[in-house]
Write a protein that holds these residues in place. Structure first.
Motif, PDB file in Angstrom:
ATOM      1  N   ARG A  59      13.852  41.588 -25.577  1.00 29.86           N
ATOM      2  CA  ARG A  59      12.693  40.741 -25.832  1.00 29.86           C
ATOM      3  C   ARG A  59      13.164  39.429 -26.432  1.00 29.86           C
ATOM      4  N   GLU A  60      12.657  38.328 -25.854  1.00 29.75           N
ATOM      5  CA  GLU A  60      12.957  36.995 -26.360  1.00 29.75           C
ATOM      6  C   GLU A  60      11.680  36.390 -26.934  1.00 29.75           C
ATOM      7  N   ASP A  61      11.794  35.860 -28.125  1.00 33.06           N
ATOM      8  CA  ASP A  61      10.691  35.117 -28.746  1.00 33.06           C
ATOM      9  C   ASP A  61      11.223  33.737 -29.087  1.00 33.06           C
ATOM     10  N   TYR A  62      10.460  32.709 -28.740  1.00 33.08           N
ATOM     11  CA  TYR A  62      10.905  31.357 -29.030  1.00 33.08           C
ATOM     12  C   TYR A  62       9.710  30.489 -29.355  1.00 33.08           C
ATOM     13  N   GLU A  63       9.973  29.454 -30.147  1.00 35.00           N
ATOM     14  CA  GLU A  63       8.899  28.588 -30.612  1.00 35.00           C
ATOM     15  C   GLU A  63       9.423  27.166 -30.776  1.00 35.00           C
ATOM     16  N   PHE A  64       8.570  26.195 -30.450  1.00 35.92           N
ATOM     17  CA  PHE A  64       8.871  24.776 -30.652  1.00 35.92           C
ATOM     18  C   PHE A  64       7.670  24.166 -31.380  1.00 35.92           C
ATOM     19  N   HIS A  65       7.934  23.405 -32.430  1.00 33.27           N
ATOM     20  CA  HIS A  65       6.837  22.766 -33.150  1.00 33.27           C
ATOM     21  C   HIS A  65       7.360  21.613 -33.987  1.00 33.27           C
ATOM     22  N   GLY A  66       6.459  20.743 -34.437  1.00 36.26           N
ATOM     23  CA  GLY A  66       6.806  19.725 -35.409  1.00 36.26           C
ATOM     24  C   GLY A  66       6.775  18.289 -34.946  1.00 36.26           C
ATOM     25  N   ALA A  67       6.368  18.007 -33.722  1.00 37.42           N
ATOM     26  CA  ALA A  67       6.386  16.625 -33.244  1.00 37.42           C
ATOM     27  C   ALA A  67       5.577  15.700 -34.150  1.00 37.42           C
ATOM     28  N   LYS A  68       4.494  16.195 -34.684  1.00 35.90           N
ATOM     29  CA  LYS A  68       3.634  15.375 -35.544  1.00 35.90           C
ATOM     30  C   LYS A  68       4.386  14.867 -36.770  1.00 35.90           C
ATOM     31  N   THR A  69       5.338  15.638 -37.245  1.00 35.53           N
ATOM     32  CA  THR A  69       6.098  15.251 -38.439  1.00 35.53           C
ATOM     33  C   THR A  69       7.293  14.367 -38.112  1.00 35.53           C
ATOM     34  N   GLY A  70       7.656  14.273 -36.839  1.00 35.81           N
ATOM     35  CA  GLY A  70       8.821  13.493 -36.441  1.00 35.81           C
ATOM     36  C   GLY A  70      10.097  14.308 -36.354  1.00 35.81           C
ATOM     37  N   GLU A  71       9.993  15.590 -36.656  1.00 36.08           N
ATOM     38  CA  GLU A  71      11.154  16.478 -36.556  1.00 36.08           C
ATOM     39  C   GLU A  71      10.718  17.741 -35.813  1.00 36.08           C
ATOM     40  N   VAL A  72      11.317  17.975 -34.646  1.00 35.39           N
ATOM     41  CA  VAL A  72      10.960  19.133 -33.830  1.00 35.39           C
ATOM     42  C   VAL A  72      11.885  20.294 -34.195  1.00 35.39           C
ATOM     43  N   THR A  73      11.279  21.461 -34.386  1.00 39.01           N
ATOM     44  CA  THR A  73      12.040  22.671 -34.681  1.00 39.01           C
ATOM     45  C   THR A  73      11.969  23.595 -33.474  1.00 39.01           C
ATOM     46  N   ALA A  74      13.126  24.085 -33.043  1.00 34.77           N
ATOM     47  CA  ALA A  74      13.208  25.083 -31.976  1.00 34.77           C
ATOM     48  C   ALA A  74      13.798  26.341 -32.597  1.00 34.77           C
ATOM     49  N   SER A  75      13.112  27.461 -32.444  1.00 33.61           N
ATOM     50  CA  SER A  75      13.662  28.713 -32.973  1.00 33.61           C
ATOM     51  C   SER A  75      13.648  29.768 -31.868  1.00 33.61           C
ATOM     52  N   TYR A  76      14.629  30.639 -31.919  1.00 32.45           N
ATOM     53  CA  TYR A  76      14.815  31.669 -30.895  1.00 32.45           C
ATOM     54  C   TYR A  76      15.256  32.959 -31.565  1.00 32.45           C
ATOM     55  N   ARG A  77      14.731  34.063 -31.064  1.00 31.79           N
ATOM     56  CA  ARG A  77      15.189  35.386 -31.489  1.00 31.79           C
ATOM     57  C   ARG A  77      15.115  36.298 -30.280  1.00 31.79           C
ATOM     58  N   GLY A  78      16.164  37.091 -30.075  1.00 35.16           N
ATOM     59  CA  GLY A  78      16.198  38.057 -28.984  1.00 35.16           C
ATOM     60  C   GLY A  78      16.752  39.381 -29.483  1.00 35.16           C
ATOM     61  N   THR A  79      16.130  40.498 -29.049  1.00 35.62           N
ATOM     62  CA  THR A  79      16.554  41.831 -29.480  1.00 35.62           C
ATOM     63  C   THR A  79      16.367  42.826 -28.344  1.00 35.62           C
ATOM     64  N   CYS A  80      17.358  43.717 -28.173  1.00 35.05           N
ATOM     65  CA  CYS A  80      17.266  44.781 -27.180  1.00 35.05           C
ATOM     66  C   CYS A  80      16.743  46.054 -27.841  1.00 35.05           C
ATOM     67  N   SER A  81      15.734  46.656 -27.231  1.00 37.18           N
ATOM     68  CA  SER A  81      15.169  47.891 -27.779  1.00 37.18           C
ATOM     69  C   SER A  81      16.029  49.106 -27.452  1.00 37.18           C
ATOM     70  N   ARG A  82      16.984  48.959 -26.547  1.00 33.66           N
ATOM     71  CA  ARG A  82      17.854  50.085 -26.176  1.00 33.66           C
ATOM     72  C   ARG A  82      19.127  50.114 -27.023  1.00 33.66           C
ATOM     73  N   CYS A  83      19.865  49.016 -27.069  1.00 35.47           N
ATOM     74  CA  CYS A  83      21.172  49.030 -27.738  1.00 35.47           C
ATOM     75  C   CYS A  83      21.180  48.251 -29.052  1.00 35.47           C
ATOM     76  N   ALA A  84      20.077  47.623 -29.399  1.00 35.01           N
ATOM     77  CA  ALA A  84      19.906  46.875 -30.651  1.00 35.01           C
ATOM     78  C   ALA A  84      20.698  45.564 -30.724  1.00 35.01           C
ATOM     79  N   LEU A  85      21.211  45.073 -29.602  1.00 36.47           N
ATOM     80  CA  LEU A  85      21.829  43.748 -29.597  1.00 36.47           C
ATOM     81  C   LEU A  85      20.769  42.748 -30.044  1.00 36.47           C
ATOM     82  N   SER A  86      21.164  41.819 -30.920  1.00 34.83           N
ATOM     83  CA  SER A  86      20.193  40.811 -31.322  1.00 34.83           C
ATOM     84  C   SER A  86      20.896  39.511 -31.650  1.00 34.83           C
ATOM     85  N   THR A  87      20.157  38.437 -31.524  1.00 39.83           N
ATOM     86  CA  THR A  87      20.655  37.111 -31.855  1.00 39.83           C
ATOM     87  C   THR A  87      19.469  36.248 -32.260  1.00 39.83           C
ATOM     88  N   SER A  88      19.740  35.253 -33.077  1.00 40.86           N
ATOM     89  CA  SER A  88      18.681  34.315 -33.446  1.00 40.86           C
ATOM     90  C   SER A  88      19.313  33.008 -33.894  1.00 40.86           C
TER      91      SER A  88
END
Length: 102
Positions: A59-88
């Protein structure tokens, strides 16, 4: 904005490919040493494994926000429900031309 997506886990895919290679080695090694029916069953199992499609367990979850403030934040998280591999990770990027003097 945020989203989620399911895809094939890269670690599970790698393990599947390793299993296929091992099955191929065992199949080649068994040729002429096992009764034909047993060898044919091994061959069919190998073919079925090659055709099998891995479940999308990453499963991948990602988000982009912040243009109104002048600084855009990109965040990402991914996790496998079978082997528990994850990254963020999270990355902040200043929008050029905002808060510039001139």
């Amino acid at each position: 904005m945020s989203a989620d997506n399911y895809t094939t886990c890269p670690r599970c895919e790698h393990q599947h490919q390793e299993n296929l290679r091992q099955m191929a080695v065992e199949l080649a090694d068994a040729y002429g040493k096992l009764p034909l029916e047993e060898w044919e069953r091994m061959r069919q199992d190998h073919e079925a494994a090659k055709q099998a499609r891995l479940e999308e367990t990453f499963r991948e979850d990602y988000e982009f926000h912040g243009a109104k403030t002048g600084e855009v934040t990109a965040s990402y998280r991914g996790t496998c429900s079978r082997c528990a591999l994850s990254t963020s990770f999270e990355h902040k990027h200043q929008i050029e031309g905002v808060n510039d003097e001139g």
